[in-house]
Enzyme design. Structure first.
Site, PDB file in Angstrom:
ATOM      1  N   ASN A  10      62.070  20.722  31.485  1.00  0.00           N
ATOM      2  CA  ASN A  10      61.241  19.794  32.257  1.00  0.00           C
ATOM      3  C   ASN A  10      60.023  20.573  32.789  1.00  0.00           C
ATOM      4  O   ASN A  10      60.161  21.480  33.609  1.00  0.00           O
ATOM      5  CB  ASN A  10      62.109  19.250  33.403  1.00  0.00           C
ATOM      6  CG  ASN A  10      61.378  18.284  34.306  1.00  0.00           C
ATOM      7  OD1 ASN A  10      60.198  18.441  34.583  1.00  0.00           O
ATOM      8  ND2 ASN A  10      62.094  17.287  34.790  1.00  0.00           N
ATOM      9  N   LYS A  13      59.645  20.808  36.647  1.00  0.00           N
ATOM     10  CA  LYS A  13      60.580  21.744  37.275  1.00  0.00           C
ATOM     11  C   LYS A  13      60.193  23.184  36.973  1.00  0.00           C
ATOM     12  O   LYS A  13      60.254  24.043  37.832  1.00  0.00           O
ATOM     13  CB  LYS A  13      61.974  21.528  36.694  1.00  0.00           C
ATOM     14  CG  LYS A  13      62.723  20.382  37.262  1.00  0.00           C
ATOM     15  CD  LYS A  13      64.135  20.511  36.706  1.00  0.00           C
ATOM     16  CE  LYS A  13      64.989  19.332  37.019  1.00  0.00           C
ATOM     17  NZ  LYS A  13      66.325  19.512  36.445  1.00  0.00           N
ATOM     18  N   ASP A  68      69.855  21.893  38.668  1.00  0.00           N
ATOM     19  CA  ASP A  68      70.207  20.507  38.404  1.00  0.00           C
ATOM     20  C   ASP A  68      69.842  19.742  39.665  1.00  0.00           C
ATOM     21  O   ASP A  68      70.170  20.173  40.779  1.00  0.00           O
ATOM     22  CB  ASP A  68      71.685  20.332  38.069  1.00  0.00           C
ATOM     23  CG  ASP A  68      71.906  18.968  37.407  1.00  0.00           C
ATOM     24  OD1 ASP A  68      71.318  18.734  36.329  1.00  0.00           O
ATOM     25  OD2 ASP A  68      72.607  18.120  37.972  1.00  0.00           O
ATOM     26  N   GLY A 150      58.599  12.991  37.575  1.00  0.00           N
ATOM     27  CA  GLY A 150      59.830  12.233  37.820  1.00  0.00           C
ATOM     28  C   GLY A 150      59.667  11.131  38.850  1.00  0.00           C
ATOM     29  O   GLY A 150      58.753  10.299  38.768  1.00  0.00           O
ATOM     30  N   ASP A 152      58.777  11.341  41.932  1.00  0.00           N
ATOM     31  CA  ASP A 152      57.882  11.701  43.043  1.00  0.00           C
ATOM     32  C   ASP A 152      57.150  10.500  43.665  1.00  0.00           C
ATOM     33  O   ASP A 152      57.036  10.431  44.889  1.00  0.00           O
ATOM     34  CB  ASP A 152      56.853  12.750  42.591  1.00  0.00           C
ATOM     35  CG  ASP A 152      57.445  14.151  42.568  1.00  0.00           C
ATOM     36  OD1 ASP A 152      58.525  14.348  43.147  1.00  0.00           O
ATOM     37  OD2 ASP A 152      56.834  15.051  41.959  1.00  0.00           O
TER      38      ASP A 152
HETATM   39  P1  IMP Z   1      68.234  17.158  35.491  1.00  0.00           P
HETATM   40  O1  IMP Z   1      68.393  18.113  36.644  1.00  0.00           O
HETATM   41  O2  IMP Z   1      67.664  17.817  34.298  1.00  0.00           O
HETATM   42  O3  IMP Z   1      69.484  16.386  35.242  1.00  0.00           O
HETATM   43  O4  IMP Z   1      67.121  16.120  35.902  1.00  0.00           O
HETATM   44  C1  IMP Z   1      66.953  15.679  37.215  1.00  0.00           C
HETATM   45  C2  IMP Z   1      66.143  14.419  37.282  1.00  0.00           C
HETATM   46  O5  IMP Z   1      65.725  14.183  38.615  1.00  0.00           O
HETATM   47  C3  IMP Z   1      64.911  14.482  36.430  1.00  0.00           C
HETATM   48  O6  IMP Z   1      64.758  13.256  35.824  1.00  0.00           O
HETATM   49  C4  IMP Z   1      63.798  14.757  37.393  1.00  0.00           C
HETATM   50  O7  IMP Z   1      62.611  14.220  36.993  1.00  0.00           O
HETATM   51  C5  IMP Z   1      64.324  14.161  38.682  1.00  0.00           C
HETATM   52  N1  IMP Z   1      63.874  15.065  39.728  1.00  0.00           N
HETATM   53  C6  IMP Z   1      64.412  16.240  40.096  1.00  0.00           C
HETATM   54  N2  IMP Z   1      63.648  16.860  41.021  1.00  0.00           N
HETATM   55  C7  IMP Z   1      62.597  16.035  41.203  1.00  0.00           C
HETATM   56  C8  IMP Z   1      61.442  16.141  42.022  1.00  0.00           C
HETATM   57  O8  IMP Z   1      61.169  17.116  42.721  1.00  0.00           O
HETATM   58  N3  IMP Z   1      60.605  15.102  41.951  1.00  0.00           N
HETATM   59  C9  IMP Z   1      60.827  14.011  41.173  1.00  0.00           C
HETATM   60  N4  IMP Z   1      61.861  13.873  40.387  1.00  0.00           N
HETATM   61  C10 IMP Z   1      62.746  14.887  40.402  1.00  0.00           C
END
Ligand code: IMP
Length: 191
Positions: A10, A13, A68, A150, A152
C-alpha cells in the site's frame, strides 16, 4: 547503510512508515523485490501484522517492519476492522466503500470510530516486537478532502474539526494511529 523492508504494497502506508523510520535506514519495498503479499488469514490486527512480518522476512536477510491497520466503527460492531482493505475491494474502491459506510450510518446516532495500527518489527535474528496504536474520533457526514489514502476522507480525529483527508499529509502523519504505534516501537528499539 542498514536496510529495512517495509512489508506493505500500500503506497500510502509505505510513505507513512518510511517517513517515521530514521534516515539511517535504506527503506526497501516488497514491490521493488517482486515479492507478493501473503494472505491475511488472521482474525486480529496483531495476528495479521505478525503474519506479514514473518512472510516478508523469508525473502531478505535484514529487518522487516509490517503493519496491519483498519477502521473500526462502533455502531457497526467495530467493522470493517481487519476487513477494511477487503471491504474496499468488494465495493470496487475506497470511494464506494466510504459511500457504503456513510449510508449505513445515516440513521445511527453514534458515529464514533477508531483507527488501529499494529506494527510488527522482526529482527534479522528472528525476534518479534509488536506494538499497537489507536486513535479515536468520528465518521464525518460527507466524504471530505483529497489528501492521504484509504478511509482518510471520512475520519475526524477527536479534538479536530477536519478529516484526515483534509489535513496536510505531514500533519496527519504526526498524529495518526501509525505514528502512535511507532512511538511505542521507538521506546523498544533504535529505529
Ligand atoms: P491492511 O492493513 O493491509 O489489511 O489494510 C488496512 C486498510 O485500512 C487499508 O484498506 C487502508 O487503506 C485502511 N487504512 C489503514 N490505515 C489507514 C489510514 O491511516 N488512513 C486511511 N485508511 C487507512
Amino acid at each position: 547503510m542498514k536496510k529495512i523492508l517495509i512489508g506493505t504494497h500500500n503506497p500510502g502506508k509505505f510513505r507513512e512508515i518510511a517517513y517515521l523510520i530514521s534516515k539511517k535506514f535504506k527503506k526497501i519495498s516488497p514491490v521493488k523485490l517482486n515479492i507478493k503479499s501473503p494472505k491475511e488469514t488472521g482474525k486480529t490486527f496483531e495476528s495479521n501484522s505478525r503474519l506479514k512480518a514473518n512472510f516478508f522476512s523469508k525473502f531478505v536477510d535484514f529487518p522487516v517492519i509490517s503493519d496491519d491497520s483498519g477502521l473500526c466503527i462502533k455502531s457497526l460492531k467495530n467493522t470493517p476492522g481487519v476487513y477494511s482493505a477487503r471491504l474496499a475491494k468488494e465495493k470496487g474502491g475506497f470511494h464506494n466503500a466510504m459511500k457504503y459506510i456513510l449510508k449505513k450510518l445515516k440513521l445511527k446516532k453514534n458515529r464514533s470510530a477508531f483507527f488501529v495500527c499494529n506494527l510488527t518489527y522482526k529482527s534479522q535474528d528472528g525476534k518479534f516486537i509488536n506494538v499497537q496504536g489507536k486513535i479515536y474520533g468520528k465518521i464525518s457526514e460527507k466524504i471530505l478532502g483529497k489528501n492521504g489514502f484509504g478511509y482518510d476522507p471520512i475520519f475526524i480525529p477527536n479534538s479536530y474539526n477536519e478529516t484526515y483527508g483534509q489535513m496536510n499529509k505531514r500533519e496527519k502523519m504526526k498524529i495518526d494511529h501509525r505514528y502512535l504505534a511507532f512511538k511505542k516501537l521507538r521506546k523498544k528499539i533504535n529505529i
